[in-house]
Design a protein around this motif. Structure first.
Motif, short mmCIF file in Angstrom:
data_model
loop_
_atom_site.label_atom_id
_atom_site.label_comp_id
_atom_site.label_asym_id
_atom_site.label_seq_id
_atom_site.Cartn_x
_atom_site.Cartn_y
_atom_site.Cartn_z
N ASN A 63 -70.98 38.57 59.65
CA ASN A 63 -70.31 37.90 60.76
C ASN A 63 -69.07 38.63 61.25
O ASN A 63 -68.58 38.35 62.33
CB ASN A 63 -69.93 36.47 60.35
N ARG A 64 -68.53 39.55 60.46
CA ARG A 64 -67.34 40.29 60.86
C ARG A 64 -67.66 41.77 60.89
O ARG A 64 -67.80 42.42 59.84
CB ARG A 64 -66.20 40.05 59.88
N PRO A 66 -67.29 45.55 63.62
CA PRO A 66 -66.63 46.11 64.80
C PRO A 66 -67.28 45.59 66.09
O PRO A 66 -68.43 45.14 66.09
CB PRO A 66 -66.86 47.62 64.64
N ASP A 67 -66.54 45.67 67.19
CA ASP A 67 -66.98 45.11 68.46
C ASP A 67 -68.32 45.67 68.95
O ASP A 67 -69.00 45.03 69.74
CB ASP A 67 -65.92 45.35 69.54
N GLU A 68 -68.69 46.88 68.50
CA GLU A 68 -69.95 47.48 68.95
C GLU A 68 -71.18 46.72 68.46
O GLU A 68 -72.28 46.89 68.97
CB GLU A 68 -70.08 48.93 68.46
N GLU A 70 -73.37 43.24 67.55
CA GLU A 70 -73.57 41.84 67.87
C GLU A 70 -73.58 41.04 66.57
O GLU A 70 -74.24 41.43 65.61
CB GLU A 70 -74.91 41.69 68.61
N THR A 71 -72.85 39.95 66.54
CA THR A 71 -72.85 39.11 65.34
C THR A 71 -73.30 37.71 65.70
O THR A 71 -73.16 37.31 66.86
CB THR A 71 -71.44 39.05 64.70
#
Length: 136
Positions: A63-64, A66-68, A70-71
């Motif tokens: 769930n955590r 980097p922004d690249e 999708e979570t």
């Protein structure tokens, strides 16, 4: 000179092609090893094709990231049987088109060839896993 890992592992990643130890039957995917992990001998390997449906043995939902990314991002370890007789290969990969709450140990999942990302404009393909059609 060594090849970049992407090119070295490309046949395994695009065709679910594994290697079976001639001495003990251990199936390695996707690594190219000189020494067998199980029997610890320098052995000969036979290429074997894996089926595109396997069984989930473990998974984690990340769930955590980097922004690249999708979570939430489910990642699973599956046993993929060989197309012929022999031990299954232990394979890890991302899930797609599947709700994280629908993933459970022991469920079957299908491999689906996808473009994972690109490197300098060159697409990198590999398998992602998903619930079999009709179960989604």
């Amino acid at each position: 000179m060594h090849e970049p890992p992407h090119w070295r592992d490309r046949p395994q990643n695009e065709r679910l092609l594994a290697r079976e130890c001639r001495t003990c039957g251990y199936v390695s995917f996707p690594e190219h090893r000189r020494i067998c992990k199980r029997c610890q001998d320098e052995v000969e390997w036979d290429e074997v094709r894996l089926q595109e449906r396997g069984t989930v043995r473990s998974y984690v939902v990340q769930n955590r990231l980097p922004d690249e990314f999708e979570t939430p991002l489910p990642l699973a370890v599956l046993d993929m049987p060989q197309e012929t007789d022999g031990e299954p290969a232990r394979v890890y990969g991302l899930f797609t088109e599947t709700e994280p709450d629908d993933i459970e140990i022991g469920m079957v999942a299908d491999a689906d060839l996808r473009q994972l990302f690109d490197i300098n404009g060159l697409p990198v393909h590999s398998f992602k896993f998903k619930l079999p059609r009709g179960e989604r």
